[in-house]
Scaffold this motif. Structure first.
Motif, PDB file in Angstrom:
ATOM      1  N   LEU A   1       9.830   9.275   9.118  1.00  0.00           N
ATOM      2  CA  LEU A   1       9.450  10.007   7.914  1.00  0.00           C
ATOM      3  C   LEU A   1       8.149  10.748   8.203  1.00  0.00           C
ATOM      4  CD1 LEU A   1       9.877  10.632   4.913  1.00  0.00           C
ATOM      5  CD2 LEU A   1       8.532   8.594   4.393  1.00  0.00           C
ATOM      6  N   LEU A   2       8.190  12.066   8.129  1.00  0.00           N
ATOM      7  CA  LEU A   2       7.005  12.863   8.487  1.00  0.00           C
ATOM      8  C   LEU A   2       6.162  13.229   7.265  1.00  0.00           C
ATOM      9  CD1 LEU A   2       8.483  15.247  11.210  1.00  0.00           C
ATOM     10  CD2 LEU A   2       7.342  13.042  11.497  1.00  0.00           C
ATOM     11  N   SER A   3       6.640  12.927   6.073  1.00  0.00           N
ATOM     12  CA  SER A   3       5.862  13.302   4.894  1.00  0.00           C
ATOM     13  C   SER A   3       5.479  12.063   4.097  1.00  0.00           C
ATOM     14  CB  SER A   3       6.663  14.271   4.020  1.00  0.00           C
ATOM     15  OG  SER A   3       7.900  13.678   3.651  1.00  0.00           O
ATOM     16  N   GLY A   4       5.132  11.000   4.813  1.00  0.00           N
ATOM     17  CA  GLY A   4       4.926   9.711   4.151  1.00  0.00           C
ATOM     18  C   GLY A   4       3.519   9.450   3.639  1.00  0.00           C
ATOM     19  N   SER A   5       2.866  10.458   3.103  1.00  0.00           N
ATOM     20  CA  SER A   5       1.594  10.219   2.416  1.00  0.00           C
ATOM     21  C   SER A   5       1.430  11.315   1.381  1.00  0.00           C
ATOM     22  CB  SER A   5       0.409  10.239   3.389  1.00  0.00           C
ATOM     23  OG  SER A   5       0.019  11.574   3.658  1.00  0.00           O
ATOM     24  N   PHE A   6       0.511  11.112   0.465  1.00  0.00           N
ATOM     25  CA  PHE A   6       0.310  12.122  -0.576  1.00  0.00           C
ATOM     26  C   PHE A   6      -0.340  13.394  -0.024  1.00  0.00           C
ATOM     27  CE2 PHE A   6       0.434   8.712  -4.084  1.00  0.00           C
ATOM     28  CZ  PHE A   6       1.799   8.888  -4.198  1.00  0.00           C
ATOM     29  N   MET A   7      -0.711  13.368   1.251  1.00  0.00           N
ATOM     30  CA  MET A   7      -1.183  14.603   1.875  1.00  0.00           C
ATOM     31  C   MET A   7       0.001  15.561   2.077  1.00  0.00           C
ATOM     32  SD  MET A   7      -3.641  14.712   5.193  1.00  0.00           S
ATOM     33  CE  MET A   7      -2.400  14.069   6.306  1.00  0.00           C
ATOM     34  N   ASP A   8       1.169  14.986   2.347  1.00  0.00           N
ATOM     35  CA  ASP A   8       2.333  15.817   2.653  1.00  0.00           C
ATOM     36  C   ASP A   8       3.448  15.709   1.619  1.00  0.00           C
ATOM     37  OD1 ASP A   8       1.505  16.986   5.187  1.00  0.00           O
ATOM     38  OD2 ASP A   8       1.591  14.948   5.963  1.00  0.00           O
ATOM     39  N   PHE A   9       3.429  14.671   0.823  1.00  0.00           N
ATOM     40  CA  PHE A   9       4.407  14.510  -0.251  1.00  0.00           C
ATOM     41  C   PHE A   9       3.699  14.960  -1.521  1.00  0.00           C
ATOM     42  CE2 PHE A   9       6.608  12.167  -3.593  1.00  0.00           C
ATOM     43  CZ  PHE A   9       7.935  12.306  -3.237  1.00  0.00           C
ATOM     44  N   HIS A  10       4.087  16.134  -2.007  1.00  0.00           N
ATOM     45  CA  HIS A  10       3.255  16.818  -2.993  1.00  0.00           C
ATOM     46  C   HIS A  10       3.753  16.602  -4.414  1.00  0.00           C
ATOM     47  CE1 HIS A  10       2.038  19.743   0.434  1.00  0.00           C
ATOM     48  NE2 HIS A  10       1.280  18.664   0.408  1.00  0.00           N
ATOM     49  N   ILE A  11       3.217  15.610  -5.076  1.00  0.00           N
ATOM     50  CA  ILE A  11       3.545  15.407  -6.490  1.00  0.00           C
ATOM     51  C   ILE A  11       2.815  16.498  -7.281  1.00  0.00           C
ATOM     52  CG2 ILE A  11       3.260  13.859  -8.450  1.00  0.00           C
ATOM     53  CD1 ILE A  11       3.382  11.547  -6.538  1.00  0.00           C
TER      54      ILE A  11
ATOM     55  N   ASP B   1       0.845  -1.192   0.000  1.00  0.00           N
ATOM     56  CA  ASP B   1       0.000   0.000   0.000  1.00  0.00           C
ATOM     57  C   ASP B   1       0.882   1.244   0.000  1.00  0.00           C
ATOM     58  OD1 ASP B   1       0.581   0.686   2.716  1.00  0.00           O
ATOM     59  OD2 ASP B   1      -1.028  -0.622   3.427  1.00  0.00           O
ATOM     60  N   ARG B   2       0.271   2.387  -0.207  1.00  0.00           N
ATOM     61  CA  ARG B   2       1.060   3.592  -0.429  1.00  0.00           C
ATOM     62  C   ARG B   2       1.877   3.964   0.803  1.00  0.00           C
ATOM     63  NH1 ARG B   2       3.087   5.433  -4.995  1.00  0.00           N
ATOM     64  NH2 ARG B   2       1.117   4.884  -5.986  1.00  0.00           N
ATOM     65  N   ARG B   3       1.300   3.672   1.970  1.00  0.00           N
ATOM     66  CA  ARG B   3       2.047   3.987   3.183  1.00  0.00           C
ATOM     67  C   ARG B   3       3.309   3.125   3.258  1.00  0.00           C
ATOM     68  NH1 ARG B   3       3.574   5.922   7.388  1.00  0.00           N
ATOM     69  NH2 ARG B   3       3.819   4.834   9.351  1.00  0.00           N
TER      70      ARG B   3
END
Lengths: 295, 779, 147
Positions: free
Chosen positions: B692-702, B280-282
């Motif tokens: 890792l504090l930016s480990g979702s697409f909420m915080d990792f901004h593609i 999964d993405r996480r």
């Protein structure tokens, strides 16, 4: 990323939903558009025992202008509010700000009331609600009550709703004549939570600001209204001096948190920059008699 | 050879199937009786495992199997295989299938559960009790290099896995006679690829046939097959690995082995049931390899005319918790750094350092963006000091078109000398500058400034090593139906091989491109090869396809010559027929030729080399081929909000002979978007404890279509002499120069601030602080 | 993640210190604290139930008093874990004598692991909200005590 087991109910009336909320208390969560709740469920950060899905409650699907208020039922999708010309006329700030919520796909599902009840301090709609002085209509089996927006948001992701209450409607006052509104935001990408956003309204007569409303997202634990900056706009003259005073009040008074996207000093700086930009825009719209409608 | 198909912008053969949802990705594999796996991962960056109690998980009614390190067979208790050794890699530490006694990064697998559903497997993960004794986390790269605050691998007594030096000429002597020596520290932080399809593995064991079949979202199905056969003591022929449609690779899927790639087959063999695991993405953010962190202390020495006398870079490379992939990334970084310029004296030295973070292996660019960032920045800053135009300093240092082959003097990632095969660097720059009207830029910029807008122009040049060996192969078969089947060992992760390989064959055999069916990434269809990486598939596999197709062409002529009673020299292939030149009525279809090549009775002439209209050929290039290009962009900066907008983006791209410009444009567009993402939007943010504090697409901004500008692509074609197609790799050129270009553009937009950008990626808060600091420095 | 703040408690410093020094009184004001069992000098096992909106969890862990300098400084360390991950926090309170009232300067460092890291954007704000609830409760207790 599969949620923990939960019981699922999809009542078709508000009464049934309230009954379920009363029965299950804090173990129950309301599901509307699901744009915040479903990720939380799948990540198992949220583990409600019961999900009360209100998507079958047709009586909550209304958007109506009535005696000076825009009434937005709990099932109204953000996309409806975005596209309805009546909203643009009645509460132009809402129509403008809603476009900053996620993307079209998200707004097709996400609801206005859901965003308000989720109470993310960096979200757009709570700031709009505070800026215009919206009122939240909460119902439980014990009855209904109206909560002013400024009392509704109590902390990050926290509201004045009790576990047995359902936010059935948000009421936004229609913009009175002479007012201009604007919403500006800085985010990493379009559609992200605001690093800082400002919702503003100014009432202009004879070129002077007679009244003003300012609310900030991403600048504190809740959407923050800044009466001191509003006063500075009302009392300062010429406009440039008033703007300078309002911006400096914003920088002085806001206490944003730092996170991985922005430090507190960057957010404070943005609050000042955006205050100036948003007020200029709102002022121009008030003078043009355009309210807040975008071309 | 007629080139009706090659070079044409034809639409992709695979798209109709993919666009209507008929692709076969690993999660589309559904098998009777299939069960589902989930992985318990370390929540700590660095901790000793004191105790694991999985009893409650085992008792869960839907759980079929729970594995911890103690439950593994001896071969899987050992660290997983070392991939690419190197003499300088003293401590080739590799990851475990399941952590034995210590975890070294957040997300490292600790236990593996198989249950009747993924949800039940995840429920069971929560029932596994693990007592951890947290250790200080090794997070900061410089501290790590000094052995602080802990050792990731205690037994080696250091965090430094490798120390490597390459030298060309004598940098110190060059420095001593330099007019200008400019030194800076450049910092590049972590990034990751984020393919739309995460990793996934399905395994099926047939105990009667003793056949293991594995569907794996990998870039390297054949090495995976070979490795699995070795680990499980099976013959290679008894293991089939299929990399079906793969939703993006970008490098991290070339890794071998990810723990799940051995655990899922193991579970399938233990249970006798098919087992599926979909990341999964996480998990993907924590457990699929990252790249990029390097700290370069770099120096350039120039004469008074801006000619480069020498360059030195001494850098730290963050390897993460283990280093299975060896030293490829830092070697590519140091080898890419000289770029299109003559660097007569060069000193490159690095230390690869263990940290308590996710493992590092190549990600699109793979060290190249770092090298280009350092070199282009050095030139920009040197030009500023010399009061020289930034284009002019480049012109004075370019390797000229007549100087090829050009020996850079280094040893490249393929252990071969770094020799540029061909190119035209000055022409590419001039074309890019012309496209953005560089000569009129001062006036244009002043016009923007007068409107109150801060717009900067940035450009950057690069050379991209690509198309390395050792080899790829291909089998081309014409069936009696007249359809052509092509099988090669490389996998496809969106590069359009089903079309570009078909184009090569269609031209050789005179058939319609849609009648050529390509199979990639299935070891049962073709069992020799290494994989799709390093921008090599079109070059190396494409050349093998070409050779095999030419062999089939020759055979078709031979066989048809007998059928038509003509000499092969008088025949031609066109429209699915072999016909007599000048007498098209005398013809025979390819299908008939194929039938005739495989007779039931009679004699096959020796010169046919066996039955069937079929040939297998291999291509093994002597060394890599070198693409190059220039990107140029106009970037508007809002200095008050520290945000950016790309107004124009131009790419001049030279990857030799263009096989399919439409596919190539797609590669470049995607690369630029990924490069922009990695330069300004996407960030992997770790805290001091290695979380890792930016480990979702909420915080990792593609970035989305809103942030990515239109991209104008100009193709320049300088053929490679090293392969029959004249092709060069194109997979990474879109990404490579973006950080360098963006830094230059921002500095140009804010030139009154005397800003120096020496770190990547940037993001609004970082840019804000750079601007604030520059403002404070101003008088 | 580091957060800090200032509060005013409406009682003289000695009384504030006495309250802080009483684990049971402290426990009563710690948001979500369900159990506090002493396991050693200045060390407790704790069960906390913390819920912000839909994100609720029961955290089991340890609470340790790391510093006690009457009536000036008080330090605590908390660590707990739940199915969603773990939290480790340290906090220091410094008391300033202001006559009838006491100024409290507090600072804390919060670390999270597991799925909780996905909420990092919210954690400082939530921690501050919980801290503020804690101090409001203390202040109430102090004023009740004075009444």
């Amino acid at each position: 990323m599969k949620p923990q087991v939960f019981a699922y109910h999809d009542p078709s009336s508000v009464e049934e939903a309230l009954e379920l909320l009363a029965r299950h208390g804090p173990g129950a969560k309301v599901l509307a558009g699901g744009q915040s709740l479903l990720p939380l469920l799948n990540l198992r950060l949220a583990r409600p025992e019961v999900l009360v899905d209100i998507n079958r409650i047709d009586s909550l699907d209304y958007l109506a202008e009535e005696s000076g208020w825009l009434r937005v039922g709990a099932r109204v999708r953000q996309r409806w509010v975005e596209r309805d010309p009546a909203v643009r006329r009645a509460v132009p700030l809402l129509a403008e700000a809603v476009r900053y919520v996620g993307h079209v796909q998200i707004r097709n599902r996400g609801t206005v009331c859901g965003s308000l009840a989720h109470a993310d301090p960096a979200a757009e709609l709570p700031a709009v609600a505070v800026a215009v002085g919206a009122r939240m209509v909460a119902r439980s089996r014990a009855g209904a009550r109206e909560i002013p927006a400024e009392e509704f948001f109590t902390g990050p992701l926290s509201t004045a709703l009790s576990p047995d209450e359902l936010l059935v409607e948000a009421r936004f006052p229609c913009s009175p004549p002479g007012w201009g509104w604007a919403f500006v935001e800085v985010s990493n990408r379009h559609g992200d939570y605001a690093l800082c956003a400002v919702a503003a309204g100014v009432c202009v007569a004879d070129g002077r600001v007679r009244d003003a409303r300012l609310a900030y997202a991403g600048a504190g634990p809740v959407p923050v209204r800044l009466p001191q900056a509003e006063t500075a706009l009302r009392e300062g003259w010429p406009l440039e001096d008033a703007l300078r005073a309002a911006c400096s009040e914003a920088r002085r008074l806001l206490e944003p948190e730092a996170d991985i996207h922005a430090s507190a000093d960057f957010r404070r700086h943005l609050a000042g920059v955006l205050t100036e930009r948003v007020v200029r825009l709102a002022y121009r719209r008030a003078v043009d008699g355009a309210g807040g409608a975008r071309a | 050879m007629a080139t009706r198909w090659l070079g044409s912008p034809i639409k992709r053969n695979e798209d109709p199937r993919l666009l209507v949802g008929q692709g076969l990705f690993v999660d589309d594999v559904q098998l009777p009786g299939m069960v589902h796996a989930a992985v318990l991962r370390s929540p700590h960056a660095h901790a000793r495992i004191l105790r694991i109690d999985a009893r409650r998980a085992s008792q869960h009614p839907e759980v079929l199997l729970v594995l911890t390190h103690a439950d593994l067979p001896p071969a899987l208790k050992e660290p997983l295989p070392k991939l690419i050794p190197h003499p300088d890699l003293k401590h080739h530490k590799t990851q475990y299938a399941l952590a034995p006694d210590k975890v070294r990064h957040v997300g490292e697998p600790v236990a593996f559960v198989v249950a009747t559903s993924r949800a039940a497997a995840e429920d069971a993960l929560e029932l596994i009790e693990v007592d951890y004794d947290p250790l200080p986390a090794v997070v900061d790269l410089e501290e790590a290099a000094a052995g602080r605050p802990a050792l990731v691998h205690e037994d080696i007594g250091t965090n430094v896995a490798a120390h490597s030096v390459q030298r060309v000429g004598d940098y110190e002597a060059a420095r001593a006679r330099a007019h200008l020596v400019l030194a800076r520290r450049f910092v590049v932080d972590r990034g990751c690829a984020s393919p739309i399809e995460t990793r996934g593995v399905v395994a099926q064991w047939d105990p009667k046939a003793r056949q293991l079949t594995v569907w794996d979202s990998t870039q390297a199905p054949i090495p995976i097959r070979n490795g699995l056969a070795a680990l499980f003591g099976l013959a290679q022929k008894d293991v089939r690995v299929v990399a079906p449609d793969v939703g993006g690779g970008f490098g991290p899927k070339i890794m071998m082995f990810y723990p799940e790639e051995v655990l899922v087959p193991l579970a399938a063999m233990r249970l006798g049931r098919p087992v599926k695991w979909i990341e999964d993405r996480r998990e993907h953010f924590l457990a699929t390899n990252h790249e990029r962190t390097q700290i370069h202390d770099a120096e350039i020495a120039l004469d008074q005319d801006g000619r480069i006398l020498g360059v030195r870079t001494v850098f730290l490379h963050d390897a993460g918790a283990y280093i299975p992939y060896g030293l490829i990334v830092p070697i590519v970084a140091e080898c890419t750094l000289p770029g299109p310029y003559r660097v007569p004296n060069y000193h490159a030295e690095f230390r690869a350092v263990f940290t308590n973070k996710t493992i590092v292996s190549p990600y699109r660019g793979a060290g190249r963006p770092h090298g280009v960032f350092v070199m282009e920045r050095l030139l920009d800053l040197a030009a500023r000091q010399l009061g020289m135009d930034r284009a002019e300093i480049r012109r004075r240092n370019f390797i000229q078109p007549h100087e090829f082959p050009y020996d850079v003097g280094l040893i490249y990632q393929d252990n071969a000398p770094l020799i540029y095969d061909s190119g035209n660097y000055p022409a590419a720059l001039e074309r890019a500058l012309e496209a953005v009207e560089y000569d009129r830029w001062p006036e244009q910029k002043a016009r923007y400034r007068a409107e109150g807008r801060r717009v900067g122009l940035g450009f950057a040049c690069y050379v991209e090593g690509s198309g390395i060996g050792p080899y790829e192969g291909c089998r081309v078969t014409v069936e009696p139906s007249g359809k052509v089947f092509v099988a090669t060992g490389v996998g496809t992760q969106g590069q359009g091989h089903f079309t570009s390989f078909a184009q090569v064959v269609a031209d050789a055999l005179g058939v319609d491109v849609q009648d050529v069916h390509v199979v990639t990434g299935d070891t049962a269809a073709f069992g020799w090869g290494t994989g799709t990486f390093a921008s090599r598939a079109a070059v190396v596999a494409g050349s093998a396809v070409h050779l095999a197709a030419k062999a089939v062409q020759q055979k078709a002529l031979q066989v048809a010559a007998t059928l038509l009673e003509a000499s092969p020299e008088d025949l031609e292939l066109a429209d699915g027929y072999v016909r007599v030149r000048g007498a098209p009525s005398r013809s025979v279809s390819l299908g008939e030729v194929a039938r005739a090549a495989n007779p039931l009775r009679g004699v096959i002439p020796a010169e046919w080399e066996g039955p069937g209209l079929e040939a297998t050929r291999y291509f093994a290039p002597p060394r890599g081929t070198f693409s190059h290009g220039v990107h140029a962009a106009l970037v508007e900066v809002d200095p008050e909000t520290a945000t950016l907008r790309f107004l124009r983006y131009v790419v001049v791209h030279d990857c030799g002979v263009v096989l399919n410009p439409l596919i190539l444009d797609g590669q470049i567009h995607g690369g630029v978007a990924q490069g922009i993402g990695g330069a300004f939007f996407e960030r992997l943010v770790y805290d001091g404890s290695g979380q890792l504090l930016s480990g979702s697409f909420m915080d990792f901004h593609i970035p989305t279509a809103v942030e990515i500008p239109e991209i104008e692509v100009h193709h320049q074609e300088t053929p490679s002499p090293l392969n029959p197609l004249g092709a060069k790799g194109a997979g990474e050129g879109g990404v490579i120069p973006v950080p360098a270009l963006l830094a230059q553009a921002i500095e140009d937009a804010l030139d009154d601030l005397d800003l120096e950008i020496t770190q990547m990626p940037l993001h609004p808060d970082a840019l804000f602080h750079l601007i604030q600091a520059a403002r404070r420095r101003q008088p | 993640m580091r957060i800090e703040g200032n509060e005013t408690l409406h009682a003289p410093r000695d009384r504030v210190w006495a309250l802080l020094d009483d684990p049971q009184a402290l426990a009563g004001c710690t948001p979500g604290l369900e159990e506090l069992r002493p396991v050693g000098p200045d060390e407790f096992e704790a069960v906390l139930s913390i819920g912000i909106a839909a994100v609720r969890g029961t955290y089991k862990g340890k609470l340790r008093i790391t510093e006690r300098t009457p009536p000036l400084r008080y330090g605590v360390q908390v660590e707990g874990s739940s199915a969603a991950g773990f939290v480790r926090a340290t906090g220091v309170l410094e008391l300033e004598d202001q006559g009838v009232q006491t100024g409290v300067r507090w600072s804390g460092d919060v670390q999270v692991g597991g799925a909780l890291t996905l909420g990092s954007r919210m954690i400082p704000g939530i921690a501050r909200m919980l801290a503020s609830q804690f101090f409001q409760c203390l202040d109430r207790k102090l004023q009740e005590g004075a009444a």
